[in-house]
Design a protein around this motif. Structure first.
Motif, PDB file in Angstrom:
ATOM      1  N   GLY A 176       0.829  -1.200   0.000  1.00 53.27           N
ATOM      2  CA  GLY A 176       0.000   0.000   0.000  1.00 53.27           C
ATOM      3  C   GLY A 176       0.863   1.248   0.000  1.00 53.27           C
ATOM      4  O   GLY A 176       2.024   1.213   0.437  1.00 53.27           O
ATOM      5  N   GLY A 177       0.304   2.328  -0.503  1.00 52.88           N
ATOM      6  CA  GLY A 177       0.958   3.634  -0.404  1.00 52.88           C
ATOM      7  C   GLY A 177       2.207   3.810  -1.237  1.00 52.88           C
ATOM      8  O   GLY A 177       3.096   4.578  -0.875  1.00 52.88           O
ATOM      9  N   VAL A 178       2.276   3.115  -2.386  1.00 52.97           N
ATOM     10  CA  VAL A 178       3.511   3.154  -3.184  1.00 52.97           C
ATOM     11  C   VAL A 178       3.355   3.882  -4.522  1.00 52.97           C
ATOM     12  O   VAL A 178       4.309   3.984  -5.286  1.00 52.97           O
ATOM     13  CB  VAL A 178       4.047   1.726  -3.443  1.00 52.97           C
ATOM     14  CG1 VAL A 178       4.548   1.108  -2.150  1.00 52.97           C
ATOM     15  CG2 VAL A 178       2.981   0.843  -4.079  1.00 52.97           C
ATOM     16  N   GLY A 179       2.136   4.353  -4.811  1.00 56.87           N
ATOM     17  CA  GLY A 179       1.945   5.118  -6.050  1.00 56.87           C
ATOM     18  C   GLY A 179       1.017   4.489  -7.072  1.00 56.87           C
ATOM     19  O   GLY A 179       0.968   4.940  -8.223  1.00 56.87           O
ATOM     20  N   LYS A 180       0.241   3.474  -6.680  1.00 58.45           N
ATOM     21  CA  LYS A 180      -0.672   2.854  -7.647  1.00 58.45           C
ATOM     22  C   LYS A 180      -1.701   3.860  -8.154  1.00 58.45           C
ATOM     23  O   LYS A 180      -1.944   3.982  -9.354  1.00 58.45           O
ATOM     24  CB  LYS A 180      -1.415   1.661  -7.012  1.00 58.45           C
ATOM     25  CG  LYS A 180      -0.521   0.511  -6.622  1.00 58.45           C
ATOM     26  CD  LYS A 180      -1.303  -0.652  -6.013  1.00 58.45           C
ATOM     27  CE  LYS A 180      -1.999  -0.301  -4.722  1.00 58.45           C
ATOM     28  NZ  LYS A 180      -1.086   0.091  -3.631  1.00 58.45           N
ATOM     29  N   THR A 181      -2.314   4.582  -7.207  1.00 62.45           N
ATOM     30  CA  THR A 181      -3.375   5.516  -7.596  1.00 62.45           C
ATOM     31  C   THR A 181      -2.810   6.693  -8.389  1.00 62.45           C
ATOM     32  O   THR A 181      -3.381   7.089  -9.420  1.00 62.45           O
ATOM     33  CB  THR A 181      -4.117   6.003  -6.336  1.00 62.45           C
ATOM     34  OG1 THR A 181      -4.752   4.871  -5.728  1.00 62.45           O
ATOM     35  CG2 THR A 181      -5.155   7.049  -6.671  1.00 62.45           C
ATOM     36  N   SER A 182      -1.697   7.243  -7.937  1.00 59.52           N
ATOM     37  CA  SER A 182      -1.092   8.369  -8.661  1.00 59.52           C
ATOM     38  C   SER A 182      -0.762   7.946 -10.090  1.00 59.52           C
ATOM     39  O   SER A 182      -0.945   8.711 -11.044  1.00 59.52           O
ATOM     40  CB  SER A 182       0.184   8.833  -7.948  1.00 59.52           C
ATOM     41  OG  SER A 182      -0.108   9.112  -6.599  1.00 59.52           O
ATOM     42  N   PRO A 197      10.194   9.740  -9.798  1.00 63.22           N
ATOM     43  CA  PRO A 197      10.891  10.282  -8.629  1.00 63.22           C
ATOM     44  C   PRO A 197       9.920  10.710  -7.534  1.00 63.22           C
ATOM     45  O   PRO A 197       8.750  10.988  -7.801  1.00 63.22           O
ATOM     46  CB  PRO A 197      11.613  11.512  -9.196  1.00 63.22           C
ATOM     47  CG  PRO A 197      10.749  11.958 -10.328  1.00 63.22           C
ATOM     48  CD  PRO A 197      10.125  10.710 -10.910  1.00 63.22           C
ATOM     49  N   GLU A 198      10.415  10.749  -6.318  1.00 61.82           N
ATOM     50  CA  GLU A 198       9.698  11.385  -5.214  1.00 61.82           C
ATOM     51  C   GLU A 198       9.513  12.839  -5.634  1.00 61.82           C
ATOM     52  O   GLU A 198      10.476  13.507  -6.014  1.00 61.82           O
ATOM     53  CB  GLU A 198      10.587  11.286  -3.957  1.00 61.82           C
ATOM     54  CG  GLU A 198      10.070  11.991  -2.736  1.00 61.82           C
ATOM     55  CD  GLU A 198       8.995  11.197  -2.029  1.00 61.82           C
ATOM     56  OE1 GLU A 198       9.107   9.964  -1.962  1.00 61.82           O
ATOM     57  OE2 GLU A 198       8.048  11.838  -1.538  1.00 61.82           O
ATOM     58  N   SER A 199       8.275  13.326  -5.638  1.00 59.32           N
ATOM     59  CA  SER A 199       8.037  14.636  -6.246  1.00 59.32           C
ATOM     60  C   SER A 199       6.872  15.345  -5.562  1.00 59.32           C
ATOM     61  O   SER A 199       5.800  14.752  -5.379  1.00 59.32           O
ATOM     62  CB  SER A 199       7.715  14.418  -7.737  1.00 59.32           C
ATOM     63  OG  SER A 199       6.926  15.449  -8.252  1.00 59.32           O
ATOM     64  N   VAL A 211       3.616  15.415  -7.595  1.00 50.79           N
ATOM     65  CA  VAL A 211       2.729  14.244  -7.514  1.00 50.79           C
ATOM     66  C   VAL A 211       1.941  14.284  -6.210  1.00 50.79           C
ATOM     67  O   VAL A 211       0.725  14.061  -6.196  1.00 50.79           O
ATOM     68  CB  VAL A 211       3.536  12.926  -7.628  1.00 50.79           C
ATOM     69  CG1 VAL A 211       2.607  11.725  -7.539  1.00 50.79           C
ATOM     70  CG2 VAL A 211       4.325  12.882  -8.940  1.00 50.79           C
ATOM     71  N   ALA A 212       2.624  14.589  -5.110  1.00 48.89           N
ATOM     72  CA  ALA A 212       1.949  14.623  -3.802  1.00 48.89           C
ATOM     73  C   ALA A 212       0.818  15.656  -3.793  1.00 48.89           C
ATOM     74  O   ALA A 212      -0.222  15.451  -3.157  1.00 48.89           O
ATOM     75  CB  ALA A 212       2.962  14.923  -2.702  1.00 48.89           C
ATOM     76  N   ASP A 248     -10.936   0.710  -5.624  1.00 48.09           N
ATOM     77  CA  ASP A 248     -10.461   0.750  -4.238  1.00 48.09           C
ATOM     78  C   ASP A 248     -11.458   1.546  -3.395  1.00 48.09           C
ATOM     79  O   ASP A 248     -11.755   2.700  -3.731  1.00 48.09           O
ATOM     80  CB  ASP A 248      -9.077   1.425  -4.209  1.00 48.09           C
ATOM     81  CG  ASP A 248      -8.429   1.360  -2.829  1.00 48.09           C
ATOM     82  OD1 ASP A 248      -9.151   1.190  -1.829  1.00 48.09           O
ATOM     83  OD2 ASP A 248      -7.197   1.491  -2.766  1.00 48.09           O
ATOM     84  N   MET A 258       8.636   6.602  -6.481  1.00 46.62           N
ATOM     85  CA  MET A 258       9.051   7.441  -5.343  1.00 46.62           C
ATOM     86  C   MET A 258      10.553   7.325  -5.083  1.00 46.62           C
ATOM     87  O   MET A 258      10.983   7.335  -3.932  1.00 46.62           O
ATOM     88  CB  MET A 258       8.280   7.048  -4.086  1.00 46.62           C
ATOM     89  CG  MET A 258       6.791   7.259  -4.207  1.00 46.62           C
ATOM     90  SD  MET A 258       5.954   6.399  -2.871  1.00 46.62           S
ATOM     91  CE  MET A 258       4.761   7.557  -2.393  1.00 46.62           C
ATOM     92  N   PRO A 285      -4.622  -2.311  -2.507  1.00 51.56           N
ATOM     93  CA  PRO A 285      -3.429  -3.125  -2.257  1.00 51.56           C
ATOM     94  C   PRO A 285      -3.812  -4.501  -1.711  1.00 51.56           C
ATOM     95  O   PRO A 285      -4.907  -4.667  -1.171  1.00 51.56           O
ATOM     96  CB  PRO A 285      -2.684  -2.318  -1.185  1.00 51.56           C
ATOM     97  CG  PRO A 285      -3.756  -1.539  -0.487  1.00 51.56           C
ATOM     98  CD  PRO A 285      -4.806  -1.252  -1.517  1.00 51.56           C
ATOM     99  N   GLN A 319     -11.058   3.146  -0.883  1.00 53.92           N
ATOM    100  CA  GLN A 319     -10.489   4.419  -0.421  1.00 53.92           C
ATOM    101  C   GLN A 319     -10.918   5.570  -1.328  1.00 53.92           C
ATOM    102  O   GLN A 319     -10.946   6.723  -0.908  1.00 53.92           O
ATOM    103  CB  GLN A 319      -8.959   4.368  -0.432  1.00 53.92           C
ATOM    104  CG  GLN A 319      -8.336   3.427   0.582  1.00 53.92           C
ATOM    105  CD  GLN A 319      -6.807   3.510   0.537  1.00 53.92           C
ATOM    106  OE1 GLN A 319      -6.215   4.443   1.050  1.00 53.92           O
ATOM    107  NE2 GLN A 319      -6.193   2.520  -0.081  1.00 53.92           N
TER     108      GLN A 319
END
Ligand code: ATP
Ligand code: MG
Length: 249
Positions: A11-17, A208-210, A213-214, A39, A181, A127, A41
């Motif tokens: 979970g929380g790794v960028g699937k939705t983004s 990249p961590e960005s 995106v966030a 999902d 990320m 997830p 969520q």
């Protein structure tokens, strides 16, 4: 019609983004695109500024109630992109799909029921190793799996691949993992990126961590639209090209 699923155990790794950005890039490329938020969520639904409501509720939809995906799809603010939103009734999705007796068939029927309305359906999965994921995996053309370059997410990828084999849901060949990320200031991220480049398992794109995106969770606009010149958008375009080729688009 092709199907790209954003999935994985973590979970929380960028699937939705990834789902939201690839769906936006697909629509911008002129493909009639549907994003199915599977999902509970509802993050993809939120990021595209849609109401979290499935007309008639998820159980009816998943059991193949009249109308199918097309009847519950909504148009979004992105030209050419429709969305099947999520709502809390998706919390029972595993149980409802299992109750149909043939969960994979139920999902396949829903997808084929769109009857040529769409060139691509992008599915944002919850997830985990659950019935929803197993059923989607058995019908998707590409399984995109975001992996943060750290040891535990890599282990989760191996576990996910074993899950596909154990359940016979899909050939692990459909797996298309990519780095998500990534922060190259971290020695561990650099080292793992170098290691995975010695294999051909991963796609070339590395998101990249960005902050762009966030910010999607605030601005509710795909980051490839709001920040097209960011490094993350460049890498999302690369990911889109690779995923589209694998899907045969
Ligand atoms: N490349 C990125 N850079 C910075 N933040 C990101 C990036 N990708 C995703 N995020 C942020 O990390 C969080 C999790 O991302 P996201 O919702 O896309 O992951 P997910 O895998 O779909 O999560 P879940 O498993 O809960 O559905 C969100 O707050 C999102 O804004
Ligand atoms: Mg998600």
């Amino acid at each position: 019609m092709r199907v790209i699923a954003c999935t994985g155990l973590k979970g929380g790794v960028g699937k939705t983004s990834t789902s939201v950005n690839l769906a936006a890039l697909s629509a911008a490329a002129g493909h009639r695109t549907l994003l199915w938020d599977l999902d509970p969520q509802g993050a993809a639904t939120f990021c595209l500024r849609l109401k979290p409501r499935i007309k008639g509720g998820a159980p009816k939809l998943l059991r193949g109630g009249r109308g199918g995906l097309t009847a519950v799809a909504r148009s979004s603010s992105v030209d050419g992109l429709d969305v099947v939103p999520s709502d809390v009734t998706l919390r029972d999705a595993d149980r409802v799909l299992t109750g149909t007796g043939r969960p994979a068939k139920a999902i396949r029927r829903l997808l084929s029921g769109t009857k040529g309305d769409y060139d691509l359906i992008v599915i944002d999965c919850p997830p985990g190793l659950n019935t929803v994921v197993e059923s989607v995996a058995s019908t998707a053309d590409v399984l995109l799996v975001p992996v943060v370059p750290e040891p535990l997410p890599l282990r989760a990828l191996v576990r996910f691949s074993e899950f596909l084999e154990d359940t016979s849901a899909a050939s692990p060949k459909l797996l298309a993992p990519f780095l998500s990320m990534i922060d190259r200031r971290k020695p561990m991220h650099r080292r793992i990126e170098t290691e995975i480049r010695t294999t051909s398992l991963f796609l070339g794109a590395a998101i990249p961590e960005s902050s762009a995106v966030a910010r999607m969770g605030e601005e509710q606009v795909p980051s490839v639209v709001s920040s097209p010149r960011s490094l993350a958008s460049l890498e999302y375009r690369r990911l889109w090209a690779e995923a589209a080729e694998r899907a045969g688009l």
